[in-house]
Design a protein around this motif. Structure first.
Motif, PDB file in Angstrom:
ATOM      1  N   UNK A  57       0.449  -0.940   0.278  1.00 50.65           N
ATOM      2  CA  UNK A  57       0.257  -0.125  -0.494  1.00 50.65           C
ATOM      3  C   UNK A  57       0.919   1.216  -0.032  1.00 50.65           C
ATOM      4  N   UNK A  58       2.416   1.176  -0.032  1.00 46.63           N
ATOM      5  CA  UNK A  58       2.986   2.627   0.228  1.00 46.63           C
ATOM      6  C   UNK A  58       3.684   2.889  -1.840  1.00 46.63           C
ATOM      7  N   UNK A  59       3.166   4.184  -1.646  1.00 48.09           N
ATOM      8  CA  UNK A  59       3.120   4.714  -2.631  1.00 48.09           C
ATOM      9  C   UNK A  59       5.204   5.015  -2.841  1.00 48.09           C
ATOM     10  N   UNK A  60       5.727   4.319  -3.988  1.00 50.41           N
ATOM     11  CA  UNK A  60       7.210   4.846  -4.474  1.00 50.41           C
ATOM     12  C   UNK A  60       7.185   5.749  -4.823  1.00 50.41           C
ATOM     13  N   UNK A  61       6.867   5.587  -5.944  1.00 52.77           N
ATOM     14  CA  UNK A  61       7.198   6.732  -7.412  1.00 52.77           C
ATOM     15  C   UNK A  61       5.839   6.781  -7.838  1.00 52.77           C
ATOM     16  N   UNK A  62       5.748   8.342  -9.035  1.00 51.63           N
ATOM     17  CA  UNK A  62       4.686   8.584 -10.106  1.00 51.63           C
ATOM     18  C   UNK A  62       5.332   8.710 -11.002  1.00 51.63           C
ATOM     19  N   UNK A  63       4.559   7.972 -12.010  1.00 50.46           N
ATOM     20  CA  UNK A  63       5.088   7.798 -13.550  1.00 50.46           C
ATOM     21  C   UNK A  63       3.588   8.317 -14.499  1.00 50.46           C
ATOM     22  N   UNK A  64       4.769   9.446 -15.482  1.00 47.86           N
ATOM     23  CA  UNK A  64       3.873  10.308 -16.348  1.00 47.86           C
ATOM     24  C   UNK A  64       4.243   9.276 -17.522  1.00 47.86           C
ATOM     25  N   UNK A  65       3.081   8.449 -18.926  1.00 41.11           N
ATOM     26  CA  UNK A  65       3.659   8.010 -19.137  1.00 41.11           C
ATOM     27  C   UNK A  65       2.836   8.143 -20.684  1.00 41.11           C
ATOM     28  N   UNK A  66       3.825   9.200 -21.660  1.00 39.98           N
ATOM     29  CA  UNK A  66       3.713   9.645 -22.849  1.00 39.98           C
ATOM     30  C   UNK A  66       2.525   8.479 -23.887  1.00 39.98           C
TER      31      UNK A  66
END
Length: 76
Positions: A50-59
């Protein structure tokens, strides 16, 4: 899997989800809602359990590849 927790990618599809992700990770992902609404990007939250590690924006289209990866406290 690490310590019994599994990795997952969670697609963020609403303004509320983007806002919560930005608050939890302390970055500005909520500013990318227009990119998602226009189909120019997909935003995913990388999580360990449940821990957020990173956020990604994918084009989009996906052939353009990953554009931004943000960890906690990242400023664009």
């Amino acid at each position: 899997e690490i310590d019994g927790n599994e990795w997952s990618f969670v697609e963020l599809t609403s303004e509320g989800e983007l806002r919560r992700e930005g608050a939890a990770m302390r970055h500005c992902v909520e500013n990318y809602g227009d990119y998602c609404d226009n189909g120019r990007a997909t935003i995913v939250s990388l999580r360990l359990g449940s821990k957020r590690v990173a956020t990604r924006r994918i084009r989009q289209p996906a052939s353009l590849g990953v554009f931004i990866v943000k960890g906690a406290f990242t400023v664009a």
